[in-house]
Design an enzyme around this catalytic site. Structure first.
Site, PDB file in Angstrom:
ATOM      1  N   LYS A 111      36.945  -1.629  66.357  1.00 15.68           N
ATOM      2  CA  LYS A 111      35.033  -1.116  66.100  1.00 15.68           C
ATOM      3  C   LYS A 111      35.303  -1.595  64.247  1.00 15.68           C
ATOM      4  CE  LYS A 111      33.595   0.823  69.784  1.00 15.68           C
ATOM      5  NZ  LYS A 111      33.283   1.948  70.598  1.00 15.68           N
ATOM      6  N   LYS A 194      37.373  -6.123  75.940  1.00 14.67           N
ATOM      7  CA  LYS A 194      36.908  -5.451  77.183  1.00 14.67           C
ATOM      8  C   LYS A 194      34.923  -5.735  77.517  1.00 14.67           C
ATOM      9  CE  LYS A 194      35.965  -0.923  75.281  1.00 14.67           C
ATOM     10  NZ  LYS A 194      34.667   0.141  75.297  1.00 14.67           N
ATOM     11  N   LYS A 197      28.533  -2.705  75.964  1.00 14.73           N
ATOM     12  CA  LYS A 197      27.354  -2.993  75.689  1.00 14.73           C
ATOM     13  C   LYS A 197      26.827  -3.261  74.656  1.00 14.73           C
ATOM     14  CE  LYS A 197      27.845   2.302  77.143  1.00 14.73           C
ATOM     15  NZ  LYS A 197      28.060   3.047  75.677  1.00 14.73           N
TER      16      LYS A 197
HETATM   17  N1  AQP Z   1      34.790  -2.104  79.972  1.00 15.69           N
HETATM   18  C1  AQP Z   1      35.272  -0.697  80.386  1.00 15.69           C
HETATM   19  N2  AQP Z   1      35.720  -0.147  82.127  1.00 15.69           N
HETATM   20  C2  AQP Z   1      36.025   0.007  82.198  1.00 15.69           C
HETATM   21  N3  AQP Z   1      34.910   1.231  81.896  1.00 15.69           N
HETATM   22  C3  AQP Z   1      34.611   0.848  80.457  1.00 15.69           C
HETATM   23  N4  AQP Z   1      33.461   2.562  79.792  1.00 15.69           N
HETATM   24  C4  AQP Z   1      33.437   1.416  79.049  1.00 15.69           C
HETATM   25  N5  AQP Z   1      33.155   0.463  79.083  1.00 15.69           N
HETATM   26  C5  AQP Z   1      34.114  -0.077  79.851  1.00 15.69           C
HETATM   27  C6  AQP Z   1      34.154   3.726  80.001  1.00 15.69           C
HETATM   28  O1  AQP Z   1      32.896   4.200  79.696  1.00 15.69           O
HETATM   29  C7  AQP Z   1      32.582   5.486  78.722  1.00 15.69           C
HETATM   30  C8  AQP Z   1      31.382   5.394  78.217  1.00 15.69           C
HETATM   31  O2  AQP Z   1      31.571   5.046  77.378  1.00 15.69           O
HETATM   32  P1  AQP Z   1      30.838   4.580  75.804  1.00 15.69           P
HETATM   33  O3  AQP Z   1      29.812   4.628  76.150  1.00 15.69           O
HETATM   34  O4  AQP Z   1      31.561   6.655  75.491  1.00 15.69           O
HETATM   35  O5  AQP Z   1      31.872   4.262  75.114  1.00 15.69           O
HETATM   36  P2  AQP Z   1      32.909   2.805  74.540  1.00 15.69           P
HETATM   37  O6  AQP Z   1      34.052   2.818  75.770  1.00 15.69           O
HETATM   38  O7  AQP Z   1      33.166   2.220  73.561  1.00 15.69           O
HETATM   39  O8  AQP Z   1      31.451   1.860  75.665  1.00 15.69           O
HETATM   40  P3  AQP Z   1      31.084   0.198  75.295  1.00 15.69           P
HETATM   41  O9  AQP Z   1      30.541   0.501  76.197  1.00 15.69           O
HETATM   42  O10 AQP Z   1      31.882  -0.405  74.744  1.00 15.69           O
HETATM   43  O11 AQP Z   1      30.075   0.800  74.321  1.00 15.69           O
HETATM   44  P4  AQP Z   1      30.431  -0.106  73.007  1.00 15.69           P
HETATM   45  O12 AQP Z   1      29.655  -0.942  73.227  1.00 15.69           O
HETATM   46  O13 AQP Z   1      28.544   0.865  72.438  1.00 15.69           O
HETATM   47  O14 AQP Z   1      31.097   0.498  71.858  1.00 15.69           O
HETATM   48  C9  AQP Z   1      34.065   5.556  78.508  1.00 15.69           C
HETATM   49  O15 AQP Z   1      34.424   5.869  79.736  1.00 15.69           O
HETATM   50  C10 AQP Z   1      34.136   4.525  79.132  1.00 15.69           C
HETATM   51  O16 AQP Z   1      35.606   4.592  78.611  1.00 15.69           O
END
Ligand code: AQP
Length: 332
Positions: A111, A194, A197
């Site tokens: 990140k 990955k 969002k």
């Molecule tokens: N691509 C993914 N595949 C499977 N699981 C995923 N999770 C996130 N992306 C994937 C799971 O969703 C939960 C919530 O995630 P989060 O919002 O706390 O943070 P994150 O993992 O950083 O998700 P994002 O979508 O990538 O958010 P941003 O873009 O803001 O960093 C977690 O259980 C995560 O494992």
């Protein structure tokens, strides 16, 4: 009943990755566990957020969680910043965790990217806050996507060091619950990244709010290679985009990669993508409609979240007060 804690950041519209990696499991777990589900806005501000947008995204995330099937009456659904115990315990954990441990966290490296010096201190200590989220409730099971495995190992390191330093058996051991063939859904534009969002490219992900035409267009444009789908798992070697689309199909049909390849192996991506689109639309359209319905009554949504926050607080407060006592804070 084991207690579960899981969080999701209101850093955008939830994606298919969040759904298959986390939210869908949240729904199943509510039948067998005591569940705390949290919209983690304090985690979201570790990167820049527009304040008004963050407030709205927090409501939208809560609405999506409920629309996916999480029942706010049977579970505790709340906003992280509304329970001050998280911040208080996180500070204690900032003083327990070692810099060397945090330096190994791959999510920070991903990140922060090349501009590490400019990343917020919050992004660096994000795993300590995550440990506090879980341990403030003495939760022992955490349903997460595969990307969070390392953070849970750190949670256990923190719990063990706290217990050791203060000579207690206070914080429990935490287990990740990583389920299914889509524990890591990848970007539609790059099978090695990955699906996120907050990815700048909307084409890289399916949002839970996307309508049928948008889903069809994104899947049609999803990166693939010129070969047809292989007939067995070995044939996915070195083909991350194909592997991702097969994993998504397997998750949506509650099957596995080998079964999907038995059914679709040898086909070109054209007909396969059509079948995948149909599945996605079937699964996600009702969620999008229910999210819109819930968002039409903001006052009711806020009331549900307020109620969840107070119920969460009732569990966390005595646990965090005890941790504060253990470290020697004077309560007068
Ligand atoms: N691509 C993914 N595949 C499977 N699981 C995923 N999770 C996130 N992306 C994937 C799971 O969703 C939960 C919530 O995630 P989060 O919002 O706390 O943070 P994150 O993992 O950083 O998700 P994002 O979508 O990538 O958010 P941003 O873009 O803001 O960093 C977690 O259980 C995560 O494992």
């Amino acid at each position: 009943m084991k207690r579960i804690f899981s969080g999701i950041q209101p850093s955008g519209i939830p994606t298919l990755g969040n759904y298959l990696g986390a939210l869908r499991n949240w729904v199943t777990l509510q039948d067998t566990h005591e569940c705390l589900y949290c919209v983690v806005d304090m985690h979201a501000i570790t990167v820049a957020q527009d304040p008004e947008k963050l407030r709205q995204s927090t409501r939208e995330m809560a609405a999506s969680v409920i629309a996916c099937g999480v029942d706010p009456a049977r579970n505790i659904l709340f906003v992280q910043s509304s329970v001050s115990a998280h911040a208080r315990l996180a500070w204690i954990f900032n003083c327990v965790a070692r810099l060397g441990w945090l330096n190994r966290m791959t999510q920070f490296k991903d990140k922060a990217g090349k501009d590490r010096e400019n990343a917020s201190a919050g992004l660096y200590v994000y795993p300590n806050l995550m440990a506090a989220d879980i341990l403030a409730y003495h939760a022992t099971l955490v349903p997460v996507g595969d990307d969070q495995r390392q953070h849970l190992e750190l949670t256990n390191d923190i719990a063990e060091k706290f217990n050791h330093d203060f000579g207690v058996a206070f914080f429990p051991h935490v287990e990740p619950l990583i389920q299914g063939p889509a524990a890591r859904v990848m970007s539609l534009r790059d099978g090695l990244r990955k699906m996120s969002k907050s990815d700048p490219s909307d084409q890289s992900r399916i949002n839970l709010s996307d309508d049928a035409d948008t889903i069809a267009m994104k899947i049609r444009r999803a990166k693939t290679d010129p070969e047809p789908l292989p007939e067995d798992i070995d044939g996915l070697e070195g083909r991350p985009e194909a592997r991702n689309l097969v994993g998504i199909y397997a998750a949506l049909t509650n099957s596995d990669t080998a079964t999907v390849l038995r059914e679709h192996g040898g086909k070109g991506f054209g007909p396969y993508k059509e079948a995948l689109t149909e599945l996605l639309v079937q699964e996600l359209s009702p969620i999008a409609a229910e999210t819109r319905r819930l968002l039409a009554d903001e006052a009711e949504l806020d009331r549900l979240l307020h109620d969840g926050g107070r119920r969460a607080e009732a569990i966390a407060e005595p646990i965090v007060a005890e941790a504060e006592k253990l470290v020697g804070f004077l309560r007068v």
